[in-house]
Design an enzyme around this catalytic site. Structure first.
Site, PDB file in Angstrom:
ATOM      1  N   ASP A 266     -23.147 -14.143   8.407  1.00  0.00           N
ATOM      2  CA  ASP A 266     -22.884 -14.615   7.056  1.00  0.00           C
ATOM      3  C   ASP A 266     -23.462 -16.006   6.834  1.00  0.00           C
ATOM      4  OD1 ASP A 266     -21.604 -12.375   6.213  1.00  0.00           O
ATOM      5  OD2 ASP A 266     -19.567 -13.138   6.465  1.00  0.00           O
ATOM      6  N   LYS A 288     -23.283 -13.791   1.922  1.00  0.00           N
ATOM      7  CA  LYS A 288     -22.677 -13.377   0.657  1.00  0.00           C
ATOM      8  C   LYS A 288     -21.903 -14.569   0.126  1.00  0.00           C
ATOM      9  CE  LYS A 288     -20.690  -9.304   0.714  1.00  0.00           C
ATOM     10  NZ  LYS A 288     -21.520  -8.638  -0.284  1.00  0.00           N
ATOM     11  N   MET A 403     -11.638 -19.390  -1.516  1.00  0.00           N
ATOM     12  CA  MET A 403     -12.748 -19.362  -2.485  1.00  0.00           C
ATOM     13  C   MET A 403     -12.263 -19.804  -3.867  1.00  0.00           C
ATOM     14  SD  MET A 403     -14.333 -15.740  -1.129  1.00  0.00           S
ATOM     15  CE  MET A 403     -12.692 -15.007  -0.980  1.00  0.00           C
TER      16      MET A 403
END
Length: 490
Positions: A266, A288, A403
């Site tokens: 990632d 991502k 996030m």
């Protein structure tokens, strides 16, 4: 005579210069001379006995340390209760001594050399023809580390690092390999098939803490009839890379990285973690990130399947823990449908690292009886519509929003609407556990202002709850102190 012009030899040497030649010496049943009965002699004697040597010990009874005295009831050590003499070296494979004075050490050294016996006087490098390395013991697997006497502490540190990389059960797996060698050589021809078998065996032995049992041995022997270079299927391991600090990586994760043929990692995986991976492994960034161009999940799934069906050991390396907001469920389901072996190695999730950085218990019994990890980012780049905001606004719990940077203002609004007081303690951390880490602590009402100071370019974690009250107070006092200093200089 015709001369032949050869191209210049500008290639690097196959072996760089060595300070000493590393040698593993078979001492089983061999006689070794040991002079002196101190602690140093006792430690070396234990090592020699572990190698199967028969030790002739020369020293008076008064010289025996407690450790050496405890060894004397063993049949493979013979105590001669008098000092060493010049006639003791005949037939010895090695000679060692633990002697105080340089004159006696020199005499022992010269006597052994004259008899043609390799000699080591403990802690006196000038009188040593060989040295002992720092040992990692998984016999028959043995790792020895030497710094040529320059930095013994460094050798110990290296040994400790290697100890963490080699599972304790490697000893039993190596013993099993010894017992299988004849069967493998008999049933598999030299070349690719035999190499594939041993590569699979090595990958298995280095990735488990469990010793092989009878079933494992039976399966390995049965598999000899089915080793085919053209029909091999690899495996996939989902590995949690932790929040960024490479020292937070688990031992099992490091072993998986060291065994990988292919690594799909990632965007949030730190370079320090990737540095621990096998050098020969092919690496593919499949990052991502919200609001950025990135690989589709279906494409990542297809890559894992393709590499695994080509016989590769694939590591899907995910930031934090793969089972927390890592879409591992979709990947596992696809791999299982394809009949591909899949394993999961958990990692330190960012919320745990944040709590450690703030030295705050997420479940302090005076403030929180539950912890919630909440994603603040849906596939539609908005707050998930399924969140129960009145429940998230309840007291006596700790909530960590993953996030949450771009959604901080919305989070503050929805929590306030759900009934959470404006002065509820909140912490914010970006780039958790990395050198670029930034922190903020204060009240819920100030959360939007905090994000303007912290920024949203890096991954952001938001913690909400009374467990952060002490942190918020401490940060508030620090802000007041800094403001007073600024005013003093105006």
């Amino acid at each position: 005579m015709r001369s032949i012009s050869l191209p210049p030899n500008d290639t690097a040497p196959r072996i760089e210069p060595l300070a000493k030649l590393p040698v593993f010496w078979n001492l089983a049943g061999k006689r070794v001379v040991m002079a002196g009965g101190g602690e140093g002699a006792a430690w070396k004697t234990e090592l020699l006995l572990a190698c199967g040597a028969v030790v002739d010990l020369y020293c008076s009874t008064a010289e025996l340390s407690d450790s050496m005295a405890s060894l004397l009831d063993r049949p493979d050590i013979r105590h001669h209760a008098h000092p060493w003499r010049f006639d003791i070296f005949a037939g010895a494979a090695l000679a060692l001594a633990d002697l105080d004075g340089d004159e006696e050490a020199r005499a022992f050294f010269c006597a052994a050399r004259a008899a043609g016996v390799p000699v080591n006087v403990i802690d006196k490098p000038a009188f040593c023809q060989f040295q002992f390395g720092s040992i990692v013991n998984r016999s028959p697997v043995i790792v020895s580390i030497s710094t040529d006497g320059a930095a013994p502490v460094l050798a110990q540190a290296i040994r400790q690092r290697i100890e963490t990389l080699l599972p304790p059960a490697l000893k039993q797996w190596a013993e099993l390999a010894q017992s299988l060698r004849k069967a493998v050589s008999h049933r598999l021809p030299p070349g690719l098939s035999r190499r594939l078998f041993w590569e699979r065996f090595a990958a298995r032995s280095l990735s488990t803490n469990e010793p092989p049992d009878e079933d494992a041995t039976h399966r390995l022997l049965s598999s000899l009839d089915h080793v085919s270079p053209t029909a091999t299927v690899g495996s996939v391991t989902l590995v949690g890379a932790g929040p960024g600090d490479a020292e937070l990586l688990t031992l099992k994760a490091m072993r998986a990285l060291q065994a990988a043929d292919v690594i799909l990692f990632d965007d949030l995986v730190s370079p320090e973690v990737l540095e621990l991976a096998r050098r020969e492994a092919k690496r593919f960034l499949v990052g991502k990130r919200g609001g950025r161009e990135s690989c589709r999940q279906d494409d990542i799934n297809d890559m894992m399947v393709r590499f695994a069906k080509a016989g590769k050991r694939v590591v899907r390396l995910k930031s934090g823990d793969p089972m927390i907001f890592g879409r591992a469920g979709e990947e596992i389901l696809r791999l299982q449908r394809e009949g591909i072996e899949v394993e999961v190695v958990p990692g330190v999730t960012a919320a745990s690292a944040m709590a450690a950085a703030f030295k705050t218990s997420l479940t302090h019994r005076d403030h929180a009886q539950q912890v919630r990890f909440v994603t603040a980012h849906s596939r539609h780049h908005d707050l998930p519509k399924t969140l129960d905001w009145p429940s998230l606004s309840s007291p006596n719990q700790t909530t960590v929003f993953y996030m949450g940077g771009r959604m901080a203002g919305r989070i503050e609004q929805r929590l306030r609407e759900g009934g959470m007081p404006a002065d509820t303690p909140v912490v914010v951390m970006s780039s958790v556990s990395r050198t670029t880490e930034r922190r903020w602590a204060g009240a819920l009402a100030s959360l939007p202002d905090a994000m303007r100071a912290i920024g949203v370019d890096q991954p952001v974690l938001i913690g909400v709850g009374e467990v952060f009250a002490a942190v918020a107070v401490a940060y508030g006092k620090e802000d007041q102190r800094q403001n007073k200093q600024i005013q003093r200089h105006m």
